[in-house]
Design a protein around this motif. Structure first.
Motif, mmCIF file in Angstrom:
data_model
loop_
_atom_site.group_PDB
_atom_site.id
_atom_site.type_symbol
_atom_site.label_atom_id
_atom_site.label_comp_id
_atom_site.label_asym_id
_atom_site.label_seq_id
_atom_site.Cartn_x
_atom_site.Cartn_y
_atom_site.Cartn_z
ATOM 1 N N UNK A 25 0.837 -1.204 0.000
ATOM 2 C CA UNK A 25 0.000 0.000 0.000
ATOM 3 C C UNK A 25 0.872 1.254 0.000
ATOM 4 N N UNK A 26 1.940 1.234 0.788
ATOM 5 C CA UNK A 26 2.833 2.382 0.844
ATOM 6 C C UNK A 26 3.577 2.569 -0.471
ATOM 7 N N UNK A 100 7.666 10.764 2.095
ATOM 8 C CA UNK A 100 7.624 10.952 0.641
ATOM 9 C C UNK A 100 8.701 10.092 -0.014
ATOM 10 N N UNK A 101 8.471 8.767 -0.113
ATOM 11 C CA UNK A 101 9.491 7.881 -0.678
ATOM 12 C C UNK A 101 9.713 8.132 -2.164
ATOM 13 N N UNK A 102 10.955 7.978 -2.585
ATOM 14 C CA UNK A 102 11.292 8.110 -3.999
ATOM 15 C C UNK A 102 10.754 6.907 -4.769
ATOM 16 N N UNK A 103 10.793 7.000 -6.097
ATOM 17 C CA UNK A 103 10.329 5.889 -6.928
ATOM 18 C C UNK A 103 11.182 4.646 -6.683
ATOM 19 N N UNK A 104 12.479 4.849 -6.488
ATOM 20 C CA UNK A 104 13.371 3.720 -6.210
ATOM 21 C C UNK A 104 12.990 3.050 -4.890
ATOM 22 N N UNK A 108 11.581 -0.702 -4.278
ATOM 23 C CA UNK A 108 12.224 -1.615 -3.324
ATOM 24 C C UNK A 108 11.205 -2.185 -2.348
ATOM 25 N N UNK A 109 10.335 -1.316 -1.829
ATOM 26 C CA UNK A 109 9.282 -1.774 -0.926
ATOM 27 C C UNK A 109 8.397 -2.813 -1.604
ATOM 28 N N UNK A 110 8.039 -2.551 -2.849
ATOM 29 C CA UNK A 110 7.189 -3.482 -3.589
ATOM 30 C C UNK A 110 7.870 -4.833 -3.754
ATOM 31 N N UNK A 111 9.145 -4.822 -4.171
ATOM 32 C CA UNK A 111 9.871 -6.074 -4.400
ATOM 33 C C UNK A 111 10.005 -6.887 -3.114
#
Length: 207
Positions: A25-26, A100-104, A108-111
């Motif tokens: 979700x994040x 405010x996490x970056x796209x990278x 990483x969170x998704x993976x």
């Protein structure tokens, strides 16, 4: 002791799965189908994921109890009460740590979330103490009523969940596609190489 090991394995799997939902979700790059559905319904009422996870899973659980109570077990109850809470807790923690996490970072969170979701599922299924109410719906349609083969029943339920999420402002993205295509094989790998050997080793130690 062996039964206790299975309960602990199921509990760890459920909690880890909830944490991974919060991470997905994040990341906001797409979540699994059932999370799409729950989040979409929660959006309608401007409520939390955990609240509607409990409500919707509870409704499905009643339906499963009526149709095929065989699929209900200790893990089903653990899933009902702890997955949504764990997801909201992880999401809140990440909001505090990464406003405010970056796209990278989101990638990483998704993976990480997808890999550990598969590990969580491996633990949960290997414990063999019941399945989630959502998983049971496709199983009942396929094996109790023989409407279609299981993979097609699951595709239909997943598709309906994604549709509801899409209609109510849930982000669909690469995470949704990856979980749909790769969760099965990766979960099986974790079952074969980690979860089942852990349980077998524990059973042998007790014996």
């Amino acid at each position: 002791m062996y039964q206790l090991s299975r309960i602990i394995m199921a509990f760890c799997g459920v909690i880890l799965c909830g944490f991974c939902v919060g991470m997905l979700q994040k990341a906001n790059l797409g979540v699994d189908p059932f999370t799409c559905f729950v989040t979409g319904i929660a959006n309608i009422f401007s409520s939390t994921y955990s609240t509607f996870y409990l409500i919707l899973t509870g409704v499905l659980l009643i339906l499963v109890f009526i149709l095929k109570r065989h699929y209900i077990g200790v893990a089903t109850v653990i899933n009902l009460f702890f997955t949504g809470v764990a997801a909201d807790a992880m999401h809140h923690l990440l909001d505090l740590m990464l406003s405010h996490p970056s796209l990278v970072m989101r990638g990483t969170l998704m993976a990480v979330a997808i890999v550990f979701t598969c590990l969580a599922a491996a633990l949960y299924f290997t414990a063999d103490l019941g399945v989630s109410a959502y998983d049971a719906i496709a199983l009942i349609a396929a094996y109790q009523y023989r409407l279609l083969p299981f993979k097609y029943c699951r595709m239909i339920t997943d598709g309906l969940c994604v549709l509801v999420g899409f209609l109510f402002n849930v982000t669909l993205g690469v995470g949704t596609i990856i979980t749909t295509l790769f969760m099965g094989p990766l979960t099986q790998w974790f079952r074969t190489h980690l979860a089942e050997p852990m349980l077998t080793h524990r059973q042998g130690a007790v014996a």
